[in-house]
Design an enzyme around this catalytic site. Structure first.
Site, PDB file in Angstrom:
ATOM      1  N   ARG A  20      -8.149  12.882  13.578  1.00  0.00           N
ATOM      2  CA  ARG A  20      -6.681  12.893  13.571  1.00  0.00           C
ATOM      3  C   ARG A  20      -6.146  14.308  13.327  1.00  0.00           C
ATOM      4  NH1 ARG A  20      -4.931   7.911   9.782  1.00  0.00           N
ATOM      5  NH2 ARG A  20      -2.853   8.506  10.503  1.00  0.00           N
TER       6      ARG A  20
ATOM      7  N   ASP B 219       3.504  -0.304  11.510  1.00  0.00           N
ATOM      8  CA  ASP B 219       2.309  -1.003  11.058  1.00  0.00           C
ATOM      9  C   ASP B 219       2.366  -2.516  11.261  1.00  0.00           C
ATOM     10  OD1 ASP B 219       0.896   1.253  10.373  1.00  0.00           O
ATOM     11  OD2 ASP B 219       1.576   1.271   8.296  1.00  0.00           O
TER      12      ASP B 219
ATOM     13  N   LYS C  23       0.836  -1.203   0.000  1.00  0.00           N
ATOM     14  CA  LYS C  23       0.000   0.000   0.000  1.00  0.00           C
ATOM     15  C   LYS C  23       0.872   1.254   0.000  1.00  0.00           C
ATOM     16  CE  LYS C  23      -1.969   1.128   3.965  1.00  0.00           C
ATOM     17  NZ  LYS C  23      -1.649   2.489   4.445  1.00  0.00           N
TER      18      LYS C  23
ATOM     19  N   SER D 172       9.069   7.118  12.581  1.00  0.00           N
ATOM     20  CA  SER D 172       9.016   6.252  11.393  1.00  0.00           C
ATOM     21  C   SER D 172       9.995   6.707  10.318  1.00  0.00           C
ATOM     22  CB  SER D 172       7.585   6.213  10.835  1.00  0.00           C
ATOM     23  OG  SER D 172       6.673   5.781  11.810  1.00  0.00           O
TER      24      SER D 172
ATOM     25  N   GLY E  41      -5.267   8.615   5.818  1.00  0.00           N
ATOM     26  CA  GLY E  41      -4.492   9.705   6.384  1.00  0.00           C
ATOM     27  C   GLY E  41      -3.296  10.099   5.545  1.00  0.00           C
TER      28      GLY E  41
ATOM     29  N   LYS F 141      -3.182   7.180  15.023  1.00  0.00           N
ATOM     30  CA  LYS F 141      -3.587   6.503  13.792  1.00  0.00           C
ATOM     31  C   LYS F 141      -5.113   6.549  13.670  1.00  0.00           C
ATOM     32  CE  LYS F 141       0.646   5.385  12.715  1.00  0.00           C
ATOM     33  NZ  LYS F 141       1.293   5.903  11.480  1.00  0.00           N
TER      34      LYS F 141
ATOM     35  N   SER G 290       5.674  10.982  10.260  1.00  0.00           N
ATOM     36  CA  SER G 290       6.620  11.271   9.184  1.00  0.00           C
ATOM     37  C   SER G 290       5.899  11.674   7.907  1.00  0.00           C
ATOM     38  CB  SER G 290       7.487  10.042   8.914  1.00  0.00           C
ATOM     39  OG  SER G 290       6.707   8.983   8.380  1.00  0.00           O
ATOM     40  N   GLN G 291       4.569  11.495   7.852  1.00  0.00           N
ATOM     41  CA  GLN G 291       3.821  11.798   6.633  1.00  0.00           C
ATOM     42  C   GLN G 291       3.857  13.280   6.291  1.00  0.00           C
ATOM     43  OE1 GLN G 291       0.000  10.114   7.536  1.00  0.00           O
ATOM     44  NE2 GLN G 291       0.684   8.005   7.206  1.00  0.00           N
TER      45      GLN G 291
END
Length: 430
Positions: free
Chosen positions: A120, A309, A21, A192, A91, A336, A165-166
């Protein structure tokens, strides 16, 4: 729909790992940001990756797909002017596209999952984008969020890494397209980091040049770059496979999972190492993980930050270990789809598990004889929680009923089909 998970003594068979993913969503995005036609082989199909497909199409990309590949003609650095984008419950897709939406005049990200993604926070990314001259309307950092961009500015950019980290990945996708060069400084402890390695890997494949410090705490990004149209092949997914491998570990099993690269940059590859630390008989050769489970496991201590994850699946296995396990440096699990520490452990307790939480730790007092079960479980609409609780249900004396288990489709629509093919006793109920 709900899922009944009944005690299952033995799993046996072979499956191919789901396509990743994380890599699929990143390849879809860089293909959309290229001017020209890219091909992605073996893309994942899940609610998250399908959300990215839907949104880049709305933004002007042209997609043609068959059973093997997806061909994308990108929009480059000129996304179509759209009023709304619906990322569903994804997200990462939201955060990546919040940055790309800064190239558009005005886009509103709608709130279709108020009880999950709608809760979130995204404030750290919002602050970074605002420092680049982007105007943003939001609800205390949450959806719905309206981005009024058009001409974001590069330069010196600061972004927190404390929650996700996104946010950093989002900026790394955007800044190469800006007129100015950019210097990105990460504030606090970057969560992450291994996932940033995946982002940089995909950006390099797409022809983008970024200078990264060895600790990923600072980056120099030349502006005026162009994404190149390329061909990509998506590797197998470790986060989803972690639950399958944990299920094999806690039962008597002879299970092979194919398409799992030994040298993958997915941090969740650590599921293999952790199960080996737990004395689970397994081998990993030629892209295949072969588990010969006997249901006997040793406790472990593990820093879960790089394998976010997969941690819930590791915890599910540790529930049946002969001793106390500790998973630390996992506070980002709290941010999350649900609070994956408090919410998950509360549901484990309903099944009879002996678990404790700290702010950034999960402590598991293993019960090698199995759990009582016989409970109705609220998985909080969280795909990772659903998968991990299913693993636990295989070793309960009485069935578990997992509410709203269809939300597993967010990342792994075939999860229960794969488990059933291996011999697990699982049944959908309305």
């Amino acid at each position: 729909m709900d899922m009944i998970v009944r005690p299952t003594a033995e799993l046996k068979g072979e499956i191919g790992a789901l396509s990743s993913k994380n890599y699929t969503t990143r390849y879809l995005l860089v293909a959309a940001l290229a001017e020209g036609t890219s091909t992605i082989y073996y893309p994942a199909h899940s609610e998250d990756s399908d959300a990215m497909r839907r949104c880049i199409r709305d933004l002007g990309a042209v997609l043609e797909e068959d059973d093997e590949k997806i061909v994308i003609t990108g929009f480059g650095n000129h996304p179509r002017d759209v009023k709304e984008l619906d990322v569903g419950n994804a997200g990462a897709v939201l955060r990546f596209l919040m940055a790309i939406a800064a190239l558009s005049p005005k886009v509103t990200f709608v709130n279709t999952y108020p009880e999950s993604l709608g809760k979130r926070p995204h404030s750290d990314l919002i602050e970074a984008l605002e420092s680049m001259g982007v105007q943003i309307e939001h609800q205390d950092g949450r959806l719905p969020i309206t981005i009024s961009g058009g001409k974001p500015k590069g330069g010196k950019i600061k972004v927190s890494g404390e929650v996700s980290s996104q946010y950093l990945s989002a900026l790394l996708f955007l800044t190469p397209l800006l007129e100015e060069d950019s210097e990105i400084e990460v504030l606090g402890d970057l969560k992450s980091k291994v996932v940033i390695g995946q982002t940089l890997e995909v950006l390099e494949q797409a022809g983008i040049t970024i200078e990264a410090a060895s600790d990923y705490m600072s980056f120099r990004v030349p502006g005026r770059q162009a994404y190149q149209a390329k061909n990509y092949t998506v590797q197998g997914d470790y986060p989803g496979s972690a639950a399958i491998l944990a299920a094999a570990a806690v039962t008597k099993s002879d299970v092979k999972v194919h398409r799992l690269m030994e040298r993958s940059k997915q941090g969740e590859r650590a599921i293999v190492d952790v199960l080996q630390m737990m004395d689970v008989p397994l081998s990993h050769e030629g892209g295949t993980v072969h588990v010969l489970g006997n249901g006997r496991l040793r406790p472990v201590e593990f820093d879960g930050d790089a394998a976010t994850d997969a941690v819930l699946a590791m915890v599910a296995a540790a529930v049946f270990a002969d001793g106390t396990s500790r998973f630390y440096n996992v506070e980002n699990l709290r941010y999350k789809e649900c609070d994956r520490i408090t919410d998950y452990l509360n549901e484990l307790k309903k099944a009879g598990a002996q678990v404790e939480e700290r702010q950034s730790e999960i402590i598991v007092h293993g019960r090698p004889s199995g759990l009582e079960g016989g409970a109705t479980i609220n998985a909080h609409f969280d795909h990772r929680v659903i998968m991990a609780l299913t693993v636990v249900g295989l070793r309960c004396r009485e069935p578990l009923l997992i509410k709203d288990a269809h939300h597993v489709a967010k990342s792994y629509p075939q999860y229960f089909d794969h488990l059933s093919a291996l011999g697990a006793s699982v049944e959908w109920v309305k």
